[in-house]
Design a protein around this motif. Structure first.
Motif, PDB file in Angstrom:
ATOM      1  N   UNK A 159       0.860  -1.187   0.000  1.00 35.33           N
ATOM      2  CA  UNK A 159       0.000   0.000   0.000  1.00 35.33           C
ATOM      3  C   UNK A 159       0.892   1.231   0.000  1.00 35.33           C
ATOM      4  N   UNK A 160       0.565   2.211  -0.863  1.00 34.01           N
ATOM      5  CA  UNK A 160       1.366   3.425  -1.002  1.00 34.01           C
ATOM      6  C   UNK A 160       0.485   4.657  -0.881  1.00 34.01           C
ATOM      7  N   UNK A 161       0.961   5.622  -0.090  1.00 37.81           N
ATOM      8  CA  UNK A 161       0.301   6.930   0.023  1.00 37.81           C
ATOM      9  C   UNK A 161       1.242   7.977  -0.559  1.00 37.81           C
ATOM     10  N   UNK A 162       0.855   8.513  -1.729  1.00 35.70           N
ATOM     11  CA  UNK A 162       1.695   9.503  -2.390  1.00 35.70           C
ATOM     12  C   UNK A 162       1.676  10.840  -1.646  1.00 35.70           C
ATOM     13  N   UNK A 163       2.875  11.407  -1.452  1.00 35.14           N
ATOM     14  CA  UNK A 163       3.031  12.742  -0.825  1.00 35.14           C
ATOM     15  C   UNK A 163       2.218  12.847   0.471  1.00 35.14           C
ATOM     16  N   UNK A 164       2.265  11.787   1.261  1.00 28.28           N
ATOM     17  CA  UNK A 164       1.466  11.747   2.490  1.00 28.28           C
ATOM     18  C   UNK A 164       1.987  12.726   3.542  1.00 28.28           C
ATOM     19  N   UNK A 165       3.284  12.761   3.702  1.00 25.19           N
ATOM     20  CA  UNK A 165       3.886  13.544   4.778  1.00 25.19           C
ATOM     21  C   UNK A 165       4.426  14.866   4.228  1.00 25.19           C
ATOM     22  N   UNK A 166       4.046  15.949   4.901  1.00 23.28           N
ATOM     23  CA  UNK A 166       4.570  17.267   4.522  1.00 23.28           C
ATOM     24  C   UNK A 166       5.353  17.828   5.708  1.00 23.28           C
ATOM     25  N   UNK A 167       6.627  18.109   5.501  1.00 18.96           N
ATOM     26  CA  UNK A 167       7.482  18.669   6.544  1.00 18.96           C
ATOM     27  C   UNK A 167       7.745  20.135   6.198  1.00 18.96           C
ATOM     28  N   UNK A 168       7.376  21.007   7.104  1.00 17.37           N
ATOM     29  CA  UNK A 168       7.400  22.445   6.845  1.00 17.37           C
ATOM     30  C   UNK A 168       8.596  23.135   7.507  1.00 17.37           C
ATOM     31  N   UNK A 169       8.992  24.287   6.979  1.00 17.47           N
ATOM     32  CA  UNK A 169      10.124  25.015   7.564  1.00 17.47           C
ATOM     33  C   UNK A 169       9.709  25.834   8.772  1.00 17.47           C
ATOM     34  N   UNK A 170      10.694  26.236   9.559  1.00 14.18           N
ATOM     35  CA  UNK A 170      10.491  27.155  10.666  1.00 14.18           C
ATOM     36  C   UNK A 170      10.677  28.585  10.189  1.00 14.18           C
TER      37      UNK A 170
END
Length: 275
Positions: A87-98
């Motif tokens: 099972x694959x979730x495309x672009x699931x995680x978004x890591x944002x800048x400070x």
């Protein structure tokens, strides 16, 4: 020849998973949980977190993302019967800048009665700002100004910068207000006419000469000296007469006002007459 054969077909194992968080500021710690109803049937597993890192944990795992970006996550499993599911979730995680919080004050320090300070905001990557002026007041302006109390001391100012994803950075500095008011009050003198320390002389700075009052009492609460003139000294006489007090410790109260700020000051203490 005819025969009956029992054919066993194992049930599919669902390789789907959930993440406890899918967006946040780096470093972002994410916990992944498989949704399989019978995780005990999984023989081996592999998590691919999208940043080149993997894990062989079965059913649940965690991973820390240390760089900004989007990450695709894949969960592959092999059951005890050798069946493979993925099972694959495309672009699931978004890591944002400070954001980066920074500011300057004009001036950083000043003499009272000056108490107005202008702030220049040098923050980067932020869209909201929260200022705290020593707990006295707050502001959400980009570049506020503030009038501090007309009282000397150091006042902490904190700026919190917030970006569009809710990530926060903060910085704090001190503002210095210098009160020119000062009184030097000796704690002892010896009125023995030897030319050294013969009188009790109070030295003041920034003292309003029209708002000055000193009183001295003995241990029974009797007033022995009083003056409204900063230049007047006490030579150990009793109420300005010909009688002089003996060796003893006296209590005093000085009430004075700052000439520059009009701030009222009350100073209490003890002075010892040594004969």
């Amino acid at each position: 020849v005819q025969a009956c054969v029992d054919l066993f077909v194992p049930e599919d194992v669902d390789p789907a998973f959930e993440a406890n968080v899918i967006s946040g500021c780096f470093p972002l710690e994410v916990v992944f949980e498989g949704v399989a109803s019978d995780p005990g049937s999984i023989a081996t597993a592999e998590w691919q977190f999208g940043d080149g890192m993997t894990s062989s944990d079965v059913d649940s795992t965690s991973h820390s993302y240390g760089e900004i970006g989007f990450y695709t996550v894949t969960y592959s499993i092999v059951t005890e019967y050798g069946c493979e599911f993925e099972f694959t979730e495309d672009s699931l995680i978004r890591v944002n800048p400070w954001p980066s919080a920074e500011f300057a004050a004009d001036p950083w320090e000043q003499m009272l009665p000056g108490n107005r300070v202008e702030f220049t905001n040098y923050s980067l990557g932020a869209i909201q700002y929260q200022w705290d002026f020593a707990g006295l007041e707050t502001s959400s302006e980009f570049e506020p100004e503030f009038y501090f109390p007309e009282s000397g001391g150091e006042y902490p100012v904190e700026l919190v910068a917030i970006n569009e994803w809710g990530c926060k950075d903060s910085v704090a500095y001190y503002i210095w207000l210098i009160d020119d008011f000062a009184l030097y009050v000796p704690n002892a003198f010896s009125p023995d006419n030897d030319g050294q320390n013969d009188a009790w002389q109070i030295i003041g700075q920034d003292v309003d000469p029209l708002q000055y009052h000193v009183r001295v009492w003995d241990r029974w609460g009797q007033l022995v000296f009083e003056s409204r003139d900063l230049q007047e000294v006490w030579v150990g006489d009793f109420q300005g007469g010909t009688h002089y007090v003996q060796t003893e410790t006296f209590g005093y109260t000085i009430e004075a006002r700052s000439l520059s700020t009009a701030a009222e000051h009350t100073i209490c203490g003890y002075v010892t007459v040594v004969r």
